[in-house]
Design an enzyme around this catalytic site. Structure first.
Site, mmCIF file in Angstrom:
data_model
loop_
_atom_site.group_PDB
_atom_site.id
_atom_site.type_symbol
_atom_site.label_atom_id
_atom_site.label_comp_id
_atom_site.label_asym_id
_atom_site.label_seq_id
_atom_site.Cartn_x
_atom_site.Cartn_y
_atom_site.Cartn_z
ATOM 1 N N CYS A 2 0.858 -1.188 0.000
ATOM 2 C CA CYS A 2 0.000 0.000 0.000
ATOM 3 C C CYS A 2 0.894 1.238 0.000
ATOM 4 C CB CYS A 2 -0.866 0.028 1.258
ATOM 5 S SG CYS A 2 -1.810 -1.460 1.516
ATOM 6 N N ARG A 27 1.544 1.222 -5.998
ATOM 7 C CA ARG A 27 1.684 0.304 -4.851
ATOM 8 C C ARG A 27 0.382 -0.419 -4.529
ATOM 9 N NH1 ARG A 27 6.413 1.899 -1.815
ATOM 10 N NH2 ARG A 27 5.601 0.918 0.047
ATOM 11 N N TRP A 74 -3.633 -1.965 -1.367
ATOM 12 C CA TRP A 74 -3.652 -3.265 -2.004
ATOM 13 C C TRP A 74 -4.121 -4.217 -0.925
ATOM 14 C CZ3 TRP A 74 -0.785 -8.009 -1.642
ATOM 15 C CH2 TRP A 74 -1.071 -8.907 -2.681
ATOM 16 N N ASN A 100 0.634 0.157 6.115
ATOM 17 C CA ASN A 100 1.212 -0.609 5.016
ATOM 18 C C ASN A 100 1.880 -1.813 5.651
ATOM 19 O OD1 ASN A 100 2.278 -1.433 2.610
ATOM 20 N ND2 ASN A 100 3.754 0.226 2.412
ATOM 21 N N GLY A 101 1.567 -3.012 5.158
ATOM 22 C CA GLY A 101 2.191 -4.209 5.717
ATOM 23 C C GLY A 101 1.138 -5.108 6.346
ATOM 24 N N GLU A 497 8.034 -15.804 -19.187
ATOM 25 C CA GLU A 497 7.759 -14.357 -19.086
ATOM 26 C C GLU A 497 6.648 -13.962 -20.062
ATOM 27 O OE1 GLU A 497 8.144 -12.067 -17.187
ATOM 28 O OE2 GLU A 497 7.934 -10.205 -18.328
ATOM 29 N N LYS A 501 3.175 -12.175 -18.875
ATOM 30 C CA LYS A 501 2.696 -10.903 -19.451
ATOM 31 C C LYS A 501 1.261 -11.047 -19.941
ATOM 32 C CE LYS A 501 5.350 -8.169 -18.251
ATOM 33 N NZ LYS A 501 5.832 -9.010 -17.273
ATOM 34 N N GLU A 504 -1.154 -11.453 -16.818
ATOM 35 C CA GLU A 504 -1.380 -10.318 -15.905
ATOM 36 C C GLU A 504 -1.997 -9.127 -16.636
ATOM 37 O OE1 GLU A 504 2.107 -8.739 -14.015
ATOM 38 O OE2 GLU A 504 3.366 -9.073 -15.732
ATOM 39 N N HIS A 520 5.273 -34.385 -22.190
ATOM 40 C CA HIS A 520 5.142 -35.158 -20.931
ATOM 41 C C HIS A 520 3.882 -34.794 -20.180
ATOM 42 C CE1 HIS A 520 9.119 -36.841 -21.491
ATOM 43 N NE2 HIS A 520 9.571 -35.635 -21.773
ATOM 44 N N LYS A 619 2.464 -3.093 -7.873
ATOM 45 C CA LYS A 619 3.754 -3.030 -8.551
ATOM 46 C C LYS A 619 4.828 -3.796 -7.796
ATOM 47 C CE LYS A 619 6.666 -1.754 -11.671
ATOM 48 N NZ LYS A 619 6.594 -2.495 -12.957
HETATM 49 C C1 AGP Z 1 5.848 -8.637 -13.403
HETATM 50 O O1 AGP Z 1 5.249 -8.010 -14.537
HETATM 51 C C2 AGP Z 1 5.025 -8.432 -12.167
HETATM 52 N N1 AGP Z 1 4.794 -7.052 -11.931
HETATM 53 C C3 AGP Z 1 5.610 -9.192 -10.972
HETATM 54 O O2 AGP Z 1 5.769 -10.538 -11.330
HETATM 55 C C4 AGP Z 1 6.967 -8.672 -10.453
HETATM 56 O O3 AGP Z 1 7.983 -8.971 -11.373
HETATM 57 C C5 AGP Z 1 7.286 -9.391 -9.136
HETATM 58 O O4 AGP Z 1 6.267 -9.079 -8.191
HETATM 59 C C6 AGP Z 1 8.644 -9.016 -8.558
HETATM 60 O O5 AGP Z 1 8.675 -7.639 -8.286
HETATM 61 P P1 AGP Z 1 10.116 -6.980 -7.984
HETATM 62 O O6 AGP Z 1 10.925 -7.089 -9.236
HETATM 63 O O7 AGP Z 1 9.820 -5.549 -7.616
HETATM 64 O O8 AGP Z 1 10.735 -7.756 -6.856
#
Ligand code: AGP
Length: 624
Positions: A2, A27, A74, A100-101, A497, A501, A504, A520, A619
């Site tokens: 957050c 955040r 969040w 936050n946390g 990756e 992408k 998400e 497999h 993020k």
């Molecule tokens: C990737 O597009 C996502 N936003 C997520 O997987 C991100 O890479 C992951 O949470 C790690 O974040 P960081 O690189 O800030 O540690």
């Protein structure tokens, strides 16, 4: 995670709080709210959903106030609803809290307070803090002490901001293994989870260390340890440039950041590889804190490198996939056995690392709880630690012995793109450095590799110039409900990756596989409704990957390829081909991911998704 903000001074608090929250929306954006003191009373305004929902309320009823705290959420405990939105207060509205946390022992504390007949209006752990501070304040009418007594009961990692009408010219803030920055202006003070939110107002920044309480007033601040001892520490003057959060003419931050990748790569190479003919010298000019920020670089000596018998990489999400490419790079160049671990899978395990292990933590934000926990355990076990991050002012940067900072600027879009490329570049540079120090890379081979690296940005630009072709390809498959990505060797992580992408950004289920694994079991999901994306680059795994594609085609799958421009074999096999310049397999991950990023972006755009702030995401995930 957050975002927490605060303002206290002679100006109007609300516009500043909203502006600070805007900077922190990355955040989390499940809800937003603020608490101000207006005519001596606490006033709370909050709304589920994005900050714009709160702004709509504020247009109707903007409070007049010069002190306030704010929050963008969040959700961890309690659904993202109005009632669970922060700030939270005690019943008598003596205390407002933003948090936050996670308060790990909140249930036990909540039960204790319920027995004292406290009433709760939300499902959050945060509300427990408001009642607890109020409980102790009632006893001694001293807010600082009440805050200290309350935090002494809390378990977990967290940051808090507290406001009370009993102290209309104060904000109390607490940092416990999290991040909070105070900004000090002319007769006004600012507070935010991330210094970039206060930087537009002042360059006098004070980062709260672990287990500290700050009492903010318009004339300054007082810093205390949890034990109540005053801490003397001056703010630093941040030289960091102002980051203007601006789309630069692009429709979305994501598209802007995808297109920034050639520049980001050039900047990262220029910083660590100023001249293709000089050895890669990552040694620091000066290790340590400069203006509160770690200088970047590596202090590993030749002897230390010779003594490293294995490397362990820990990360999450996209950063994990860059680490998987890093494994292939380091093993190919420096011949050091390298393992990659999902950071969250390390919790509760005894880490078999020691002073002969180099543990590398990769994290764009440098705040990801799982990654931080993993690197702390490795450090405690005696491992040499290296961080790769885009935020030199982050926790990760403070924890690791060595640090490579990527030169990306702030990555606003929740989905990582440009920071992935910069993480890959960091691994290429690290691999070269380790190999040179071990005498495994001849000057001629090293110069050739560096020269090739310098050509990559131009090749990336060539791919980006064919974005319209990729958009057309994406539109053909935007109705798919399930997509399979596959690659081998250096491009197995690329497949992972690419799948992430697409997931998400579009919420379409997608899976990434090592191409050899499909037969497999996963091949059972294939039929005419499932597109299969194959990453094909000339090299030792090309033929086998092509065979895996043919196996998929034989199951009627729709075939999509990422292939080099002069590969003619693919024309008769694939329904759709996204071309990249011909590149050595070793460097190909710097190119093959770009069509997949654009494929996901254009699909999400076509589906009308929230490209820069996909649902359920944040993020950086600073909870475990
Ligand atoms: C990737 O597009 C996502 N936003 C997520 O997987 C991100 O890479 C992951 O949470 C790690 O974040 P960081 O690189 O800030 O540690």
């Amino acid at each position: 995670m957050c975002g927490i903000v605060g303002y206290l001074g002679s100006g109007s608090a609300v516009p500043v709080l909203v502006s600070e929250l805007r900077s922190l929306e990355y955040r989390g954006y499940d809800s937003a709210g603020l608490a101000v003191i207006e005519d001596g009373n606490l006033r709370i305004l909050k709304a589920a959903g994005k900050l714009s929902n709160l702004e709509h309320i504020l247009k109707e009823q903007a409070p007049i106030a010069t002190v306030g705290i704010g929050h963008t959420r969040w959700a961890t405990h309690g659904e993202p609803t109005d009632r669970n939105a922060h700030p939270h207060t005690d019943e008598a509205k003596v205390v407002a809290v933003v948090h936050n946390g996670i308060i790990e022992n909140y249930r036990e504390l909540k039960d204790e307070l319920l027995k004292k007949d406290y009433k709760f209006g939300s499902d959050t752990d945060t509300e427990v803090v408001a009642h607890l501070v109020s409980y102790y304040y009632k006893q001694n009418k001293d807010m600082l002490n009440a805050v200290r007594q309350a935090v002494s009961r809390l378990q977990g990692i967290y940051a808090l901001a507290i406001l009370s009408p009993a102290y209309p010219d104060r904000i109390f803030a607490v940092n416990h293994h999290y991040s909070l920055t105070v900004g000090l202006g002319e007769n006004e003070s600012f507070l935010a989870s991330d210094g970039l939110a206060v930087r537009p107002y002042t360059n006098q920044l004070l980062r709260l260390e672990q287990s500290e309480i700050v009492e903010l007033s318009s004339s300054g601040y007082k810093l205390y340890s949890f034990e109540g001892k005053e801490v003397k520490r001056s703010p630093i003057t941040s030289e960091g440039s102002l980051y203007i959060i601006d789309k630069g003419g692009y429709k979305h931050f994501l598209l802007k950041e995808i297109n920034e990748q050639p520049t980001v790569l050039r900047q990262t190479l220029a910083k660590y590889l100023p001249d293709t003919h000089k050895p890669v010298n990552l040694k620091k000019e000066n290790k340590g804190l400069v203006n509160g920020l770690h200088t970047a670089g590596i202090t590993l000596t030749k002897e230390q490198i010779k003594n490293i018998d294995r490397i362990q990489i820990v990360a999450c999400g996209t950063a994990l996939y860059s680490g998987m490419v890093g494994k292939y790079i380091i093993e190919a160049l420096a011949q050091i056995p390298t393992e990659v671990e999902i950071a969250s899978e390390i919790r509760g395990r005894k880490l078999l690392v020691n002073e002969r292990t180099l543990t590398i933590a990769v994290s764009q934000s440098g705040e990801t709880a799982d990654t931080l926990a993993a690197i702390k355990e490795a450090k405690e076990a005696g491992s040499h630690t290296l961080g790769i991050t885009n935020r030199p002012d982050s926790h990760l940067a403070h924890i690791t012995t060595d640090l490579i900072t990527t030169e990306c600027g702030i990555e606003v879009s929740v989905a990582s793109t440009k920071t992935y490329i910069a993480q890959l570049a960091s691994f290429y540079l690290l691999g070269i450095y380790l190999a040179e120090e071990k005498g495994l890379l001849s000057p001629q081979k090293s110069a050739e590799l560096k020269h090739q690296l310098h050509l990559i940005p131009t090749w990336q630009e060539k791919i980006l110039s064919s974005s319209e072709d990729i958009r057309q390809a994406a539109l053909k498959y935007s109705s798919a409900k399930d997509v399979v990505f596959m690659g081998r060797g250096f491009n197995y992580p690329t497949a992972l990756e690419g799948a992430l992408k697409l997931k998400e950004l579009t919420y379409i289920h997608a899976s990434g596989y090592a191409a050899g694994e499909l037969k497999h079991g996963p091949i059972a999901v294939l039929d005419e409704n499932v597109p299969v994306v194959t990453i094909l680059v000339p090299g030792v795994v090309y033929e086998k990957t092509l065979s895996n594609a043919l196996e998929s085609k034989a199951r009627q799958a729709k075939m999509i390829a990422v292939a080099v421009e002069d590969d003619k074999n693919v024309d008769s096999i694939f329904d759709t081909i996204m071309r990249i310049p011909t590149v050595d397999e070793f460097l190909s991950p710097l190119l093959t991911v770009i069509p997949l990023q654009l494929f996901a972006y254009f699909t999400a755009e076509a589906l009308g998704k929230d490209v820069d702030q996909p649902r359920n995401l944040a993020k950086s995930v600073t909870v475990e």
